[in-house]
Design an enzyme around this catalytic site. Structure first.
Site, PDB file in Angstrom:
ATOM      1  N   GLU A 229       0.804  -1.233   0.000  1.00  0.00           N
ATOM      2  CA  GLU A 229       0.000   0.000   0.000  1.00  0.00           C
ATOM      3  C   GLU A 229       0.839   1.287   0.000  1.00  0.00           C
ATOM      4  O   GLU A 229       0.854   2.032   0.979  1.00  0.00           O
ATOM      5  CB  GLU A 229      -0.983  -0.022   1.176  1.00  0.00           C
ATOM      6  CG  GLU A 229      -1.954  -1.190   1.046  1.00  0.00           C
ATOM      7  CD  GLU A 229      -2.993  -1.274   2.153  1.00  0.00           C
ATOM      8  OE1 GLU A 229      -2.972  -0.457   3.084  1.00  0.00           O
ATOM      9  OE2 GLU A 229      -3.846  -2.185   2.073  1.00  0.00           O
TER      10      GLU A 229
ATOM     11  N   GLU B 238      -4.555  -8.945  -0.924  1.00  0.00           N
ATOM     12  CA  GLU B 238      -4.987  -8.739   0.462  1.00  0.00           C
ATOM     13  C   GLU B 238      -6.464  -8.394   0.535  1.00  0.00           C
ATOM     14  O   GLU B 238      -6.963  -7.614  -0.277  1.00  0.00           O
ATOM     15  CB  GLU B 238      -4.168  -7.623   1.136  1.00  0.00           C
ATOM     16  CG  GLU B 238      -4.275  -7.661   2.662  1.00  0.00           C
ATOM     17  CD  GLU B 238      -3.594  -6.460   3.324  1.00  0.00           C
ATOM     18  OE1 GLU B 238      -2.383  -6.254   3.110  1.00  0.00           O
ATOM     19  OE2 GLU B 238      -4.305  -5.730   4.039  1.00  0.00           O
TER      20      GLU B 238
END
Ligand code: NAG
Ligand code: NAG
Ligand code: NAG
Ligand code: NAG
Ligand code: NAG
Ligand code: NAG
Ligand code: NAG
Ligand code: NAG
Length: 551
Positions: A285, A389
């Site tokens: 991220e 994820e």
């Protein structure tokens, strides 16, 4: 090894009795006939082990988990290869079915009259899409800590549930490279200040205690090749502009090469312990670290900074150190970054040469539709898309752990169907196991997981999310290919339209796998129409996931 069928004892008794014991002749013959028959039948059946059922526990209406402990856990046996024209069906539902196995036959004559709301799904194996890499989850520190909190027997059954022949047969494992929020502390592999030659680089006690031992065990019990990939949350504080693991900050310009060297050191450490990685992502991220005051381990990158680093540092360094076959996945972030990140990165020929895939997280999928996945695929058809994820219970105001929530399982199944219908090649869950609070997480970012551990009872609970993923993972192995599936309502019934969705694959063994999800609160009737097999008609229970397998 199966048990000796009890009936074989009769034969042994018979043979023993021949050696001198005096019993009536008729009795001998009866034992011989009965014994031989049942012994043969028993031996024939012992090939397919008995599937062990779910020991259910309710946490409120319709909230069902399957309870496992050190001596018992439900299993899922692989489907036996059936004759042409037969199919196997596995169903799980909100009202308590868990991989219920049934069989049926295709009918060569199309069903004459379809009931209102019947949906016909037509399989076309000649129209082929992406190949599947696989399914899995993450061996975070938190997952390892929770697994380690169980007795040896329960640990074993938990790992078997995910990885063995009697479990879901997951084949992908994501490994955080150093700390993430799902650790008991933030850390990196070199927290010695200004260690510019990485002299003090070393794996953490979390690797040797909570990751490596379980990786060794799960790899040993898996019938499939396990694909390991690493993701990093933050560089050491001293390499960053803000001098911290959290908050807004990025890698200092002077450490671009050192940061690539850090990746090599990590890969070498694991390789020296026998783990050859299949892939890595460039950064977990990367947009988190561009947000002011971000609350857990992060490091900020723009697409252009990543482009430069991959082209000039990471790519060449991987190749120079023998890691040219490693899959390099860029982005590792939500749909918001599609297709802009891949567009920026792959505009650079060097990045195009080094990077092979695009990793996506599911967290804003409810805001942004799947169209961007399809769009990204067509813009970069030689780069695979993979979901790396996902979790439930992360939004403000949500319960972190919701034991037995069918809705959360349904969201997983819906995500797999939606993303894979848009070119995604694999789907990887977040933590393999969390505790009853959805932790441990040093930054209090607790969430839900497919398996929840109750250490004080030496039990673990398999949630609907676990079964949802199993409906795909078990039946759609690496190398399978998605094929065309078109759903069409036969009779007007607005209610059923949006509720049933599906996806189809052909495996390398040429079995066809169709998964149909009914998110409606009512039963639905589905027809699967296959040009070479005929039609089958099945009832899809309200709120159910159904996997059909046929040859
Ligand atoms: C483990 O689970 C099985 C099946 O529910 C049960 O029979 C057994 O008593 C449990 N063992 C313990 C130690 O709780
Ligand atoms: C399917 O067909 C086979 C062979 O004709 C038959 O033995 C079997 O009972 C049928 N199964 C079902 C569920 O109808
Ligand atoms: C699975 O798929 C990936 C990507 O297509 C590939 O690299 C890997 O070798 C495949 N095979 C196995 C057995 O996992
Ligand atoms: C790092 O290595 C270089 C080259 O070997 C050396 O010149 C330098 O002194 C080292 N720096 C530190 C802080 O150890
Ligand atoms: C970030 O934290 C600082 C210091 O605690 C505070 O002054 C600032 O308002 C915060 N910024 C945001 C966007 O929350
Ligand atoms: C996916 O993108 C292609 C190319 O732009 C387009 O032709 C196709 O209709 C899109 N498919 C879907 C389902 O949106
Ligand atoms: C966890 O186990 C303890 C001890 O057996 C028990 O009291 C508690 O109810 C369990 N928690 C849940 C959520 O089942
Ligand atoms: C699967 O089908 C293809 C094409 O029909 C054939 O070439 C291949 O050998 C088959 N594979 C197996 C394992 O049966």
């Amino acid at each position: 090894m199966g048990r000796i069928p009890a009936s074989c004892i009769y034969i042994i008794v018979y043979l023993l009795s021949c050696t001198g014991l005096k019993l009536s002749k008729i009795f001998y013959i009866q034992i011989l006939i009965f014994g031989t028959l049942s012994c043969l039948l028993g031996a024939a059946n012992s090939g397919s082990a008995e599937q062990k059922g779910c020991v259910s526990r309710y946490y409120g209406d319709d909230s069902i988990v399957c309870v496992c402990n050190a001596t018992y856990c439900d299993t899922l046996e692989a489907p036996q290869k059936g004759p042409i024209g037969a199919y196997a069906l596995y169903s799980s539902s909100k009202d308590g079915l868990r991989f219920r196995h049934s069989t049926g036959n295709f009918s060569s004559t199309p069903s004459k009259e379809s009931k209102a709301g019947t949906i016909v799904f037509t399989v076309d194996r000649t129209i082929r899409y992406q190949k599947v890499i696989g399914f899995g989850g993450a061996m975070t520190d938190a997952a390892g800590i929770n697994i380690a909190s169980l007795s040896e027997g329960a640990q074993d059954l938990l790992l078997r549930s995910y990885f063995s022949e009697e479990g879901l047969e997951f084949n992908v494992v994501r490994i955080p490279m150093g700390g993430s929020d799902f650790s008991t502390r933030p850390y990196s592999y070199d927290d010695e200040s200004m260690d510019v030659n990485l002299t003090h680089f070393k794996l953490a006690k979390e690797d040797t205690k909570y990751k490596i031992p379980f990786l060794e065990r799960l790899i040993k019990m898996s019938p499939k090749e396990i694909l390991l990939f690493g993701s990093v949350w933050s560089a050491p504080k001293w390499m960053k502009t803000n001098g911290d693991f959290i908050g807004k900050g990025r890698l200092k310009d002077e450490y671009y090469q050192l940061w690539a060297d850090y990746f090599i050191k990590f890969l070498n450490e694991y390789e020296s312990r026998g783990f050859k990685f299949w892939g890595i992502t460039t950064q977990n991220e990367p947009t988190d670290g561009n947000l002011p005051n971000f609350s857990f381990n992060c490091m900020g990158w723009t697409a252009d900074q990543t482009r430069k680093w991959v082209a000039e540092n990471l790519g060449p360094t991987l190749h120079a150190n023998g890691y040219e076959d490693l899959q390099l996945l860029v982005m590792d972030d939500s749909r918001f970054s599609l297709p802009s990140w891949p567009n920026t990165l792959f505009a650079d020929d060097l990045v195009k040469k080094y990077a092979t895939g695009i990793a996506v997280h599911w967290y804003v999928d409810f805001v942004l539709g799947p169209r961007v996945l399809n769009e990204t695929h067509y813009l970069h058809p030689d780069k695979f898309l993979m979901y790396t994820e996902a979790c439930n219970g992360d939004l403000p105001g949500e319960h972190n752990v919701l034991l037995g929530s069918w809705l959360r399982g349904e969201k997983y199944a819906h995500s797999v169907i939606e993303t894979m219908n848009n070119w995604v090649t694999g789907w990887v869950d977040w933590n393999f196991a969390l505790d009853l609070t959805g932790g441990p997480n040093w930054a209090k970012n607790n969430v839900d997981a497919a398996v929840i551990v109750n250490a004080s009872a030496d039990e673990f609970y398999k949630q609907p999310m676990f079964y949802a993923l199993g409906h795909f993972a078990k039946f759609v192995p690496n190398g399978s290919q998605r094929v065309d599936l078109r759903g069409e309502e036969k009779v007007e019934n607005a209610k059923a339209t949006g509720d049933v969705e599906g996806i189809a694959f052909v495996t390398e063994e040429n079995s066809t796998v169709v998964v149909l999800l009914n998110r409606g609160a009512e039963d639905a009737t589905a027809v699967i129409s296959d040009p070479e097999r005929g039609e089958l008609t099945e009832n899809l229970p309200a709120n159910s996931i159904n996997t059909f397998v046929y040859y």
